[in-house]
Every structure is written in structure tokens, then in C-alpha cells.
Design an enzyme around this catalytic site. Structure first.
Site, PDB file in Angstrom:
ATOM      1  N   ASP A 180      -0.407   2.747 -11.535  1.00  0.00           N
ATOM      2  CA  ASP A 180       0.879   2.064 -11.655  1.00  0.00           C
ATOM      3  C   ASP A 180       1.299   1.210 -10.462  1.00  0.00           C
ATOM      4  O   ASP A 180       2.474   0.978 -10.262  1.00  0.00           O
ATOM      5  CB  ASP A 180       1.920   3.160 -11.821  1.00  0.00           C
ATOM      6  CG  ASP A 180       1.825   4.130 -10.637  1.00  0.00           C
ATOM      7  OD1 ASP A 180       0.912   3.931  -9.802  1.00  0.00           O
ATOM      8  OD2 ASP A 180       2.637   5.045 -10.528  1.00  0.00           O
ATOM      9  N   ASP A 237      -4.443   5.050  -4.976  1.00  0.00           N
ATOM     10  CA  ASP A 237      -4.698   6.473  -5.207  1.00  0.00           C
ATOM     11  C   ASP A 237      -6.148   6.835  -4.856  1.00  0.00           C
ATOM     12  O   ASP A 237      -6.958   5.950  -4.552  1.00  0.00           O
ATOM     13  CB  ASP A 237      -4.369   6.847  -6.662  1.00  0.00           C
ATOM     14  CG  ASP A 237      -4.964   5.863  -7.657  1.00  0.00           C
ATOM     15  OD1 ASP A 237      -6.108   5.429  -7.427  1.00  0.00           O
ATOM     16  OD2 ASP A 237      -4.298   5.518  -8.651  1.00  0.00           O
ATOM     17  N   ASP A 263      -2.776  12.501  14.334  1.00  0.00           N
ATOM     18  CA  ASP A 263      -1.557  11.714  14.460  1.00  0.00           C
ATOM     19  C   ASP A 263      -0.732  12.179  15.665  1.00  0.00           C
ATOM     20  O   ASP A 263      -0.570  13.382  15.874  1.00  0.00           O
ATOM     21  CB  ASP A 263      -0.742  11.924  13.170  1.00  0.00           C
ATOM     22  CG  ASP A 263       0.430  10.977  13.043  1.00  0.00           C
ATOM     23  OD1 ASP A 263       0.208   9.761  13.061  1.00  0.00           O
ATOM     24  OD2 ASP A 263       1.576  11.467  12.911  1.00  0.00           O
ATOM     25  N   GLU A 286      -4.926   9.771  18.164  1.00  0.00           N
ATOM     26  CA  GLU A 286      -3.970   8.676  18.299  1.00  0.00           C
ATOM     27  C   GLU A 286      -3.034   9.093  19.422  1.00  0.00           C
ATOM     28  O   GLU A 286      -2.220  10.003  19.251  1.00  0.00           O
ATOM     29  CB  GLU A 286      -3.163   8.468  17.016  1.00  0.00           C
ATOM     30  CG  GLU A 286      -2.217   7.281  17.154  1.00  0.00           C
ATOM     31  CD  GLU A 286      -0.884   7.421  16.409  1.00  0.00           C
ATOM     32  OE1 GLU A 286      -0.303   6.399  16.057  1.00  0.00           O
ATOM     33  OE2 GLU A 286      -0.412   8.551  16.211  1.00  0.00           O
TER      34      GLU A 286
HETATM   35  C1  BGC Z   1       1.478   6.999  12.497  1.00  0.00           C
HETATM   36  C2  BGC Z   1       2.682   6.318  11.950  1.00  0.00           C
HETATM   37  C3  BGC Z   1       3.727   7.364  11.642  1.00  0.00           C
HETATM   38  C4  BGC Z   1       4.013   8.208  12.892  1.00  0.00           C
HETATM   39  C5  BGC Z   1       4.782   9.438  12.556  1.00  0.00           C
HETATM   40  C6  BGC Z   1       2.018   7.558  13.752  1.00  0.00           C
HETATM   41  O1  BGC Z   1       1.682   7.215  14.877  1.00  0.00           O
HETATM   42  O2  BGC Z   1       0.401   6.151  12.732  1.00  0.00           O
HETATM   43  O3  BGC Z   1       2.400   5.548  10.829  1.00  0.00           O
HETATM   44  O4  BGC Z   1       4.899   6.750  11.230  1.00  0.00           O
HETATM   45  O5  BGC Z   1       2.846   8.625  13.494  1.00  0.00           O
HETATM   46  O6  BGC Z   1       3.945  10.347  11.907  1.00  0.00           O
END
Ligand code: BGC
Length: 542
Positions: A30, A34, A207, A268
Site C-alpha cells: 500500500d 516492507d 543506534d 553510530e
Molecule cells: C537514527 C535516527 C533516529 C535517532 C533516534 C539515530 O541516530 O539514525 O534516525 O531518529 O537515532 O533513535
């Protein structure tokens, strides 16, 4: 000068890894992407020549931050499919020789996560509240937040609940921060790691890896920590919530688990400088950490030369390969960023009323930047659509914006929707073939179909053809694990990588050096390399 790259036979040390933002990649229903959509396009990715994919979160989530607000870490959101779809995806990827990295979001959960819901009910002082950062407020009646901390998305980092206490959220109020001092939090995430490793994932992109530990004294701190780049100011005292030394113990524990499955982890981490970044890739921690200094570098010879040299230097000290990246779902897409008067990390989204990027110039620079990146030893990440040269959507009307960053800054920052537009797949179909119905969860800009792979694959000058060729040559010449020597001059960035000479010209034209022939270039090159062009050269046979 030899920059040297520690050689490693581990697959990830030289891998090209393709980031998939699930809701924007390919929809089989939709208009929201996915998991079956991803599975259907794995042969396309195999054809592109990537070694692995990293899939942004697809777990159960109220989607307040498009999946970075997880309410069940062990299941798939119905929007994206089922756990069975995930199993099918992993099996198909394996058949095609593509490794799958999933996203782990340990800094915060969704406010709909059962833990947070129980914490709300359990009340002040309860063990349930101790899984998060609940505190009484300041002021006579606790009506002021416990600290002056600000959310990365704008506004205060605390929200008050009905009984008067406040909880911490470094991002949206729907993303309460977990208390990593609590052993139950640690146990839970170790079990989540195992859950996905058992299912055959090759590793995790972690993250906000720099955010998990907070100074428990919760002192005030008067500054903003920028997305991606942290804070570039030596005079500011170390933040009580970002990049604290204690986070590293968590990753040492995880490494043992991940190693026992032969997996890997990529951090990250938005940190102050490259030295701090290199701490995350010490031998018993992460295998990779995104090189955001590279992403944020302005398009100029001196800055890029310095970033590249410095990246090798700090990583060599800890024996880790580098992890190059220019794009992701949090930054303005490269061709648009490179077409702004000031290049570098770029603004947080571009409004239609902002000065618009010079897309012709930006696209030319972006192609040159990509060829430079793909020649550098180490690993490299591509963001979905980067292989198509997609620009940012800079004419999106505000009514469509969904990024909490737009709302929390009261519309002063456009936010990240412009780099998350559903991908074009087929120029002849409605919605450029993104979904069977032609629906797309964000509107595509005019002319989007021109970027579709069906047009690009048959065009020898397209970005897609350039990237596919680069990935093939990168493998053939072993560039990912080669030795690199810096021969940069006033005129151009210049490297010898294995048997390939890589030249990036910026503002001036250069002759193709005698005795060398062009193997691949970001613009047509005959005798001269034009401005904003990268060229891969090979010795002419004598
Ligand atoms: C992710 C973002 C997210 C944030 C909070 C990050 O660094 O890459 O897209 O909004 O963490 O989770």
C-alpha cells in the site's frame, strides 16, 4: 606518504554495505515499503555488487520516529510484514551471498513498550521506573524539568507524567531513555542480540551508541549535541549524557556474544573528534564505527585530505579498518548537499523557500565523491538510492512532513523526510513502481521516474552504471584491503591504492598523467581530467 590500512581477512573490513530504509525501499502493498519488498529486490542488490545490507528498524513500533521507537525488539511490525518474512529475507540473502545487518536501538524504547507502560503505572520509586530515568522536577512544586537538557529533535529532554514525575528522552517524548545502570536492561539487550544472531543476522548497526550512559548526578549542561557531528568546540565541558567512557564496558560484553556467532557490530556514534571515535573500534569493542568526519567534510581538497589521513592514523593506532560513509537516512542527500554554497554536513533538511541547491554542480561533485570513497581501503556504506544519484526532495510541502524533528522545532527545521522519499524502480509505472498501486507514503518530486533503475541500467553514463563498475573493479583490484599512499598536490587529491592511481580534481583541470590510462571516471575523460571529477587510472602496458 603511506597511510597504511591494517589488513584483515574479515569480510566486514573491506565490505560495501548498502543501507535499506525499509519504509522507503520497496512496497508490495500500500505505499509503505516492507520486508517482502526488500526480498524481491535482493537480486538487484546482488547485481549492484554489494556485500551486505544494513536494514533500518523493522520491529514492532508505533512509528513515531519511523521504527527508531521500538515496542517489541523480537517481532516485526505488521506494517513491514511478519517474523516469517524476516526469515524468508535472511534465507534469500544467504542464497545470493549477501550478509544482513540489522539495527539495534538500545538507548531508548518506545513509550508503548511494555516496560514503560508498567513503569507509568507502578509509580515513583518503583523498580519498574528504575528501568528508565524518572526523576522529580525542580521548582517549588516540581513543575520544572530535573535538568536543562535539550532533546536532539528540539525542545526539552524531559516530559512530565500524571503523578508529577518527569522522564528523560534525548530524542522524542515517545522515546524514553533506558537506564543502563540497571542490570535488567543489560540482560534484556544481551538476550535480544542472541535472538537475532540465532536467526542468522551477520551483525548489528547500533543506534546512538554514544548515548547509553548518563552521569547519574544529572548536572545541567548548556549546549546542543548535533546529530551526526556532535559538538565541535573544545571549550565546552564534556557532556553528561553523550560519549561517556562507561559506554565502552557495555560493548565489550556484547562483543563476546557477537564473536561467539562470528558476527560484527557497527557503531553510530556522534563524537567530538576522530580520537574519541577510534575508542569505539578498539580490538574488543565494535568492528566498525561510521566515519562521520568524512561525511561532514566540505568538498575541498585540503579538508578531505586531512580527514582521510587522520582517519587512517587514528584507526591504525587501534588496529581497525575505516568505515567510509556519505549518506544515510538522517542527512540531506549527497548531490543536494554538494550543490549548496557551503558544502559539508549540510542543514537539517531543505525547505522549498530555502536557497535551492545547484543540482548540476552537486551531482557532478557527488559522483566524484562516490568514486573517491569507493577507492579507499576499508569498508564503505551506500544509502538506498545513492546508487541512483537521488537528490533530496526540496519542494516537499509542510503538510507531508512526518519527522518529529520538524514538529519539535515548531517548523524551523525541515527535518529528514526529504532524504526518505520512496525509491523509484520503474519509470513506466505510477509512483515510479514503488508500490503495486502507485501509492507512496511521501510524495515523490516531479521527474523522480528519470532516476529509476530501468533507465539507468541501460545508460553507460548513469550513476548506477558508474557504481556497479566501481564495485566490480574494487573487488578485482582488491582496493578494500590494499595499501594506500598519499600523493596529493596543490592541484588535486591523489592516491595510489594497490595498482590503481586515484585522482580527484576540484577547481582545476589536470592532464591525464603520462603512462597511465583511464579505467573509470566520474565524468568523461580523454586527455584532461575536468573539475569536480574523480578518475581511476591504471598503468599503460608498455
Ligand atoms: C537514527 C535516527 C533516529 C535517532 C533516534 C539515530 O541516530 O539514525 O534516525 O531518529 O537515532 O533513535
Amino acid at each position: 606518504m603511506i597511510l597504511s590500512q591494517p589488513s584483515s581477512d574479515q569480510w566486514w573490513s573491506s565490505a560495501v554495505i548498502y543501507q535499506i530504509y525499509p519504509r522507503s525501499f520497496k512496497s508490495t502493498t500500500d505505499g509503505v515499503g516492507d520486508l517482502p519488498g526488500i526480498t524481491s529486490k535482493l537480486p538487484y542488490l546482488a547485481g549492484l555488487g554489494v556485500d551486505a545490507v544494513w536494514i533500518s528498524p523493522f520491529y514492532t513500533s508505533p512509528q513515531k520516529d519511523h521504527g527508531y521507537d521500538v515496542s517489541d525488539y523480537r517481532d516485526v511490525d505488521p506494517l513491514f510484514g511478519t517474523l516469517e518474512d524476516a526469515t524468508t529475507l535472511l534465507a534469500r540473502a544467504k542464497e545470493l551471498g549477501i550478509k544482513v545487518i540489522v539495527d539495534l536501538v538500545p538507548n531508548h524504547t518506545s513509550d508503548q513498550h511494555p516496560w514503560f507502560q508498567k513503569a507509568l503505572k507502578a509509580g515513583p520509586g518503583s523498580p519498574e521506573r528504575n528501568l528508565y530515568w524518572f526523576r522529580d522536577g525542580r521548582g517549588e512544586n516540581g513543575e520544572l524539568p530535573p535538568t536543562n537538557w535539550r532533546s536532539v529533535f528540539g525542545g526539552p529532554a524531559w516530559t512530565q507524567v500524571e503523578d508529577g514525575q518527569w522522564y528523560l528522552h534525548l530524542f522524542d517524548s515517545s522515546q524514553p531513555d533506558l537506564n543502563w545502570e540497571n542490570p535488567l536492561v543489560r540482560e534484556e539487550f544481551e538476550s535480544i542480540l542472541r535472538f537475532w544472531l540465532e536467526r542468522g543476522v551477520a551483525g548489528f548497526r547500533v543506534d546512538v551508541a554514544h548515548g547509553l550512559m548518563k552521569d547519574p548526578a544529572l548536572p545541567d549542561w548548556d549546549h546542543d549535541w548535533e546529530m551526526v557531528s556532535g559538538l565541535d568546540d573544545d571549550s565546552v565541558p564534556a557532556p553528561p549524557m553523550w560519549d561517556r567512557d562507561e559506554v565502552h564496558d557495555i560493548y565489550r560484553d556484547w562483543r563476546k556474544i557477537v564473536d561467539s556467532y562470528g558476527g560484527m557490530m557497527c557503531a553510530e556514534a556522534w563524537v567530538h573528534d576522530d580520537e574519541r571515535r577510534s575508542l569505539y573500534v578498539r580490538p574488543d569493542e565494535f568492528q566498525q564505527c561510521f566515519n562521520f568526519s568524512f561525511l561532514a567534510s566540505p568538498w575541498d581538497r585540503a579538508s578531505l585530505q586531512e580527514v582521510i589521513a587522520q582517519s587512517y592514523e587514528v584507526n591504525n593506532r587501534v588496529g581497525a579498518p575505516t568505515t567510509w560513509v556519505f549518506n544515510n537516512h538522517d542527512v540531506v542527500r549527497l548531490p543536494s548537499r554538494m550543490g549548496l554554497p557551503v558544502t559539508g554536513k549540510g542543514p537539517n533538511g531543505i525547505f522549498p523557500t530555502d536557497p535551492q541547491p545547484d543540482l548540476e554542480l552537486g551531482s557532478r561533485r557527488a559522483r566524484a565523491a562516490q568514486l573517491l570513497m569507493l577507492a579507499l581501503p576499508g569498508s564503505a556504506y551506500l544509502y538506498n538510492g545513492e546508487e541512483l544519484g537521488l537528490p533530496e526532495h526540496t519542494s516537499l510541502a509542510d503538510e507531508y512532513r512526518q519527522d518529529p524533528n520538524f514538529r519539535r522545532t515548531e517548523g524551523t527545521e525541515a527535518g529528514r523526510d526529504g532524504c526518505r522519499i520512496p525509491l523509484p524502480w520503474d519509470s513506466t509505472l505510477p509512483g515510479a513502481g514503488f508500490s503495486p498501486t502507485g501509492e507512496t507514503w511521501l510524495p515523490q518530486p516531479d521527474g523522480w521516474e528519470e532516476y529509476a533503475p530501468d533507465r539507468q541500467i541501460v545508460n553507460p553514463d548513469s550513476v548506477h552504471t558508474m557504481i556497479t563498475t566501481a564495485l566490480k573493479l574494487r573487488k578485482e583490484h582488491g582496493l578494500g584491503t590494499a595499501q594506500i599512499k598519499d600523493h596529493t598536490t596543490e592541484d588535486a587529491l591523489e592516491y595510489q591504492v594497490g595498482d590503481i592511481r586515484v585522482i580527484t580534481a576540484f577547481d582545476r583541470e589536470l592532464p591525464v598523467p603520462d603512462g597511465w590510462q583511464v579505467l573509470l571516471s566520474s565524468q568523461p575523460v580523454t586527455d584532461t581530467i575536468g573539475p569536480n571529477t574523480t578518475c581511476w587510472l591504471q598503468k599503460t602496458e608498455s
